[in-house]
Design an enzyme around this catalytic site. Structure first.
Site, PDB file in Angstrom:
ATOM      1  N   SER A 179      -4.777   0.559  -6.558  1.00 19.03           N
ATOM      2  CA  SER A 179      -4.194   1.787  -7.433  1.00 19.03           C
ATOM      3  C   SER A 179      -5.531   0.501  -8.855  1.00 19.03           C
ATOM      4  CB  SER A 179      -2.787   0.738  -8.294  1.00 19.03           C
ATOM      5  OG  SER A 179      -2.539   0.812  -9.401  1.00 19.03           O
ATOM      6  N   TYR A 231       3.278  -5.190 -10.291  1.00 16.19           N
ATOM      7  CA  TYR A 231       2.282  -4.095  -8.815  1.00 16.19           C
ATOM      8  C   TYR A 231       1.662  -4.872  -9.296  1.00 16.19           C
ATOM      9  CZ  TYR A 231       0.990  -0.327  -7.841  1.00 16.19           C
ATOM     10  OH  TYR A 231       0.897   1.813  -7.181  1.00 16.19           O
TER      11      TYR A 231
HETATM   12  P1  NAP Z   1       6.048   7.223  -3.608  1.00 16.86           P
HETATM   13  O1  NAP Z   1       6.354   8.371  -3.081  1.00 16.86           O
HETATM   14  O2  NAP Z   1       7.086   6.675  -3.517  1.00 16.86           O
HETATM   15  O3  NAP Z   1       5.684   6.676  -1.280  1.00 16.86           O
HETATM   16  C1  NAP Z   1       5.986   5.247  -1.739  1.00 16.86           C
HETATM   17  C2  NAP Z   1       5.898   5.425   0.593  1.00 16.86           C
HETATM   18  O4  NAP Z   1       5.635   3.971   0.502  1.00 16.86           O
HETATM   19  C3  NAP Z   1       7.753   6.158   0.625  1.00 16.86           C
HETATM   20  O5  NAP Z   1       7.543   6.824   1.663  1.00 16.86           O
HETATM   21  C4  NAP Z   1       8.670   4.621   1.165  1.00 16.86           C
HETATM   22  O6  NAP Z   1       9.569   4.730   1.846  1.00 16.86           O
HETATM   23  C5  NAP Z   1       7.456   3.797   1.650  1.00 16.86           C
HETATM   24  N1  NAP Z   1       7.786   2.393   1.833  1.00 16.86           N
HETATM   25  C6  NAP Z   1       8.044   1.679   0.816  1.00 16.86           C
HETATM   26  N2  NAP Z   1       8.731   0.725   1.650  1.00 16.86           N
HETATM   27  C7  NAP Z   1       8.372   0.574   2.254  1.00 16.86           C
HETATM   28  C8  NAP Z   1       8.494  -0.275   3.589  1.00 16.86           C
HETATM   29  N3  NAP Z   1       8.530  -1.653   3.243  1.00 16.86           N
HETATM   30  N4  NAP Z   1       8.028   0.212   5.515  1.00 16.86           N
HETATM   31  C9  NAP Z   1       7.135   0.993   5.051  1.00 16.86           C
HETATM   32  N5  NAP Z   1       7.294   2.419   3.793  1.00 16.86           N
HETATM   33  C10 NAP Z   1       7.397   1.866   2.940  1.00 16.86           C
HETATM   34  O7  NAP Z   1       4.688   6.612  -4.111  1.00 16.86           O
HETATM   35  P2  NAP Z   1       3.813   7.030  -3.954  1.00 16.86           P
HETATM   36  O8  NAP Z   1       3.050   6.940  -5.046  1.00 16.86           O
HETATM   37  O9  NAP Z   1       2.916   8.021  -3.129  1.00 16.86           O
HETATM   38  O10 NAP Z   1       2.837   5.683  -3.719  1.00 16.86           O
HETATM   39  C11 NAP Z   1       1.452   5.597  -2.026  1.00 16.86           C
HETATM   40  C12 NAP Z   1       0.893   4.230  -2.597  1.00 16.86           C
HETATM   41  O11 NAP Z   1       0.059   4.726  -4.093  1.00 16.86           O
HETATM   42  C13 NAP Z   1       1.181   3.565  -2.944  1.00 16.86           C
HETATM   43  O12 NAP Z   1       0.332   1.920  -2.103  1.00 16.86           O
HETATM   44  C14 NAP Z   1       1.206   3.220  -4.195  1.00 16.86           C
HETATM   45  O13 NAP Z   1       1.561   2.168  -4.539  1.00 16.86           O
HETATM   46  C15 NAP Z   1      -0.274   3.872  -4.768  1.00 16.86           C
HETATM   47  N6  NAP Z   1      -0.177   4.019  -5.893  1.00 16.86           N
HETATM   48  C16 NAP Z   1       0.107   5.394  -6.289  1.00 16.86           C
HETATM   49  C17 NAP Z   1      -0.315   6.139  -7.892  1.00 16.86           C
HETATM   50  C18 NAP Z   1       0.797   7.039  -8.361  1.00 16.86           C
HETATM   51  O14 NAP Z   1       0.315   7.228  -9.905  1.00 16.86           O
HETATM   52  N7  NAP Z   1       1.732   7.569  -7.343  1.00 16.86           N
HETATM   53  C19 NAP Z   1      -0.862   5.489  -7.840  1.00 16.86           C
HETATM   54  C20 NAP Z   1      -1.635   4.041  -7.218  1.00 16.86           C
HETATM   55  C21 NAP Z   1      -1.780   3.254  -6.369  1.00 16.86           C
HETATM   56  P3  NAP Z   1      10.870   5.398   1.892  1.00 16.86           P
HETATM   57  O15 NAP Z   1      11.142   7.210   1.032  1.00 16.86           O
HETATM   58  O16 NAP Z   1      11.669   4.784   2.728  1.00 16.86           O
HETATM   59  O17 NAP Z   1      11.231   4.920   0.301  1.00 16.86           O
END
Ligand code: NAP
Length: 236
Positions: free
Chosen positions: A138, A161
């Site tokens: 991030s 985070y």
């Molecule tokens: P998201 O839509 O909430 O997706 C998160 C994913 O992680 C979901 O599939 C969730 O599964 C899964 N997860 C959570 N705990 C888990 C576990 N114990 N084992 C396996 N899977 C697990 O969020 P996202 O934004 O796409 O995030 C994806 C990555 O991008 C994350 O690492 C986040 O920190 C990073 N990121 C996001 C942003 C942003 O602006 N969105 C910015 C920078 C970095 P469930 O559906 O079962 O909960």
């Protein structure tokens, strides 16, 4: 064809990354802690569903056995992540409200989980002729950024985070040095509309996933031990 595993790929950036990589002709293992959610998502895009909860040793070990039996792995995308200190309004707990539980839950998934997955899949990656690891970090991981008043996210109050993603960046640095044959990088996808931030993000998953896809496909001559966003290298 490259074999790619993405953790937490049943929705959000992980699912879109999987979709783009399948569309580019690669074999994608779609990791999901809930097998049914993962199976539905995988069917939609033509990926292979794999039950994988990054906080569960047995689940990660079984997933590695499944992927090995299906032919092995070239690229691991450590994407699963949570923002456990977020309240229902999408605001993170600042230092005054941070509890040990929030920190522990966050680190268990975002840091310990990534290490558990790396440890289980390293033997498979080492058998690949062009192994790659992408750690989905991030912009909030940047120590220089969060300590510089001119940085766009300087006023972000959350602690757990950013701490977890800074730790993940250190894992990138140390694994890249320890395994020079593997390209290991961190990626900042940008502020993306997903459940993680209660859909407050400013860009689409299509835009956010593009840089993850790019780093997943860098190949053996690509950079290693770096931290990148869509515009190139970032300061740690
Ligand atoms: P998201 O839509 O909430 O997706 C998160 C994913 O992680 C979901 O599939 C969730 O599964 C899964 N997860 C959570 N705990 C888990 C576990 N114990 N084992 C396996 N899977 C697990 O969020 P996202 O934004 O796409 O995030 C994806 C990555 O991008 C994350 O690492 C986040 O920190 C990073 N990121 C996001 C942003 C942003 O602006 N969105 C910015 C920078 C970095 P469930 O559906 O079962 O909960």
């Amino acid at each position: 064809m490259t074999a790619i595993l993405i953790t937490g790929a049943n929705k959000g950036l992980g699912l879109e990354t999987a979709r783009q990589l399948v569309a580019a002709g690669h074999k994608v293992f779609l990791g999901s802690r809930d097998f049914d959610r993962g199976r539905r998502a995988a069917e939609e895009i033509g990926a292979v569903p794999v039950q994988l909860d990054v906080t569960d040793d047995a689940s990660v070990t079984a997933a590695a056995e499944t992927v090995a039996a299906a032919g092995g792995l070239d690229v691991l995308v450590n994407n699963a992540g949570i923002q456990a200190e977020m309240n229902a309004e999408g605001l993170p707990a600042g230092a005054a409200d941070l509890t040990a539980d929030m920190m522990q839950t966050t680190l268990d998934t975002n840091v310990v989980g990534a290490v558990r997955v790396l440890h289980a899949f390293l033997p498979l990656l080492q058998r690949s002729s062009a192994p790659v690891v992408v750690n989905v970090s991030s912009g909030l991981a940047s120590l220089s950024g969060l300590s510089s008043p001119e940085f766009r996210a300087y006023h972000y109050p959350g602690v757990a985070y950013p701490t977890s993603k800074a730790a993940l960046n250190m894992i990138t640095i140390q694994f890249a040095k320890a395994f020079p044959g593997i390209r290991v990088n961190s990626v900042e996808p940008g502020f993306t509309k997903t459940d993680l931030n209660h859909n407050t993000g400013t860009q689409s998953v299509e835009e956010g996933a593009r840089v993850i896809v790019g780093l997943a496909l860098i190949g053996p001559d690509g950079p290693t031990g770096g931290y990148f966003d869509a515009n190139g290298p970032l300061p740690w």
